[in-house]
Design an enzyme around this catalytic site. Structure first.
Site, short mmCIF file in Angstrom:
data_model
loop_
_atom_site.label_atom_id
_atom_site.label_comp_id
_atom_site.label_asym_id
_atom_site.label_seq_id
_atom_site.Cartn_x
_atom_site.Cartn_y
_atom_site.Cartn_z
N ILE A 34 0.82 -1.22 0.00
CA ILE A 34 0.00 0.00 0.00
C ILE A 34 0.85 1.27 0.00
O ILE A 34 0.37 2.33 -0.39
CB ILE A 34 -1.02 0.03 1.16
CG1 ILE A 34 -0.33 -0.05 2.51
CG2 ILE A 34 -2.04 -1.08 0.99
CD1 ILE A 34 -1.25 0.21 3.69
N VAL A 98 8.14 -4.32 10.02
CA VAL A 98 6.98 -3.76 10.70
C VAL A 98 5.92 -4.83 10.93
O VAL A 98 5.37 -4.93 12.02
CB VAL A 98 6.39 -2.58 9.89
CG1 VAL A 98 5.13 -2.04 10.54
CG2 VAL A 98 7.43 -1.47 9.74
N HIS A 103 8.01 -11.39 4.58
CA HIS A 103 7.61 -10.82 3.31
C HIS A 103 8.82 -10.29 2.55
O HIS A 103 9.78 -9.81 3.13
CB HIS A 103 6.54 -9.73 3.47
CG HIS A 103 6.90 -8.61 4.41
ND1 HIS A 103 6.94 -8.77 5.78
CD2 HIS A 103 7.21 -7.32 4.17
CE1 HIS A 103 7.25 -7.61 6.34
NE2 HIS A 103 7.43 -6.73 5.39
#
Length: 142
Positions: A34, A98, A103
């Site tokens: 995002i 975070v 990922h």
């Protein structure tokens, strides 16, 4: 399948949170980050909840990391104006992780885009002996 009820990425895998998915199979899901550091910025996550790369077994690595070239090539074909691509992962809070679900970031790059992923050069603090000591310290753990 992801079973961590509090994990953002497990919720995305389960469809509880929408995502802009670019690739998905039984092993991984790849979707737009995002933040879109640069247009085309994609995250790839294993469907198994692993905190970061340090949790991977050899089998996990073979199963999940095999898709890196596929995603990277698709991004570069979709954006021919880019001339580079960072493929990176942050492992642990001190490294900038975070979301505590493994990922991989795919960040397409253009010359002069102003993004500096590695911003520190400590080479002046090292000589032949110190490089050799660091090398051996790591090699001894393999």
């Amino acid at each position: 399948m992801c079973l961590d009820a509090n994990c953002l990425f497990c919720k995305i895998i389960k469809g509880e949170i929408p995502s802009y998915t670019v690739f998905e199979n039984d092993d991984v899901k790849a979707f737009l980050d995002i933040s879109q550091v640069n247009e085309g910025h994609v995250l790839m996550i294993p469907k198994k909840h692993l905190v970061n790369i340090l949790d991977y077994s050899d089998g996990d690595a073979q199963k999940y990391l095999q898709y890196i070239p596929k995603i990277a090539k698709a991004i570069m074909k979709a954006y021919p104006e880019y001339d580079g691509l960072n493929v990176t992962t942050n492992n642990g809070e001190s490294a900038g992780q975070v979301v505590m679900h493994s990922h991989i970031h795919f960040i397409p790059r253009k010359t002069g885009d102003g993004l500096n992923v590695i911003s520190r050069d400590n080479s002046k603090n090292y000589d032949e002996a110190s490089y050799t000591a660091v090398m051996n310290k790591i090699k001894d753990q393999l």
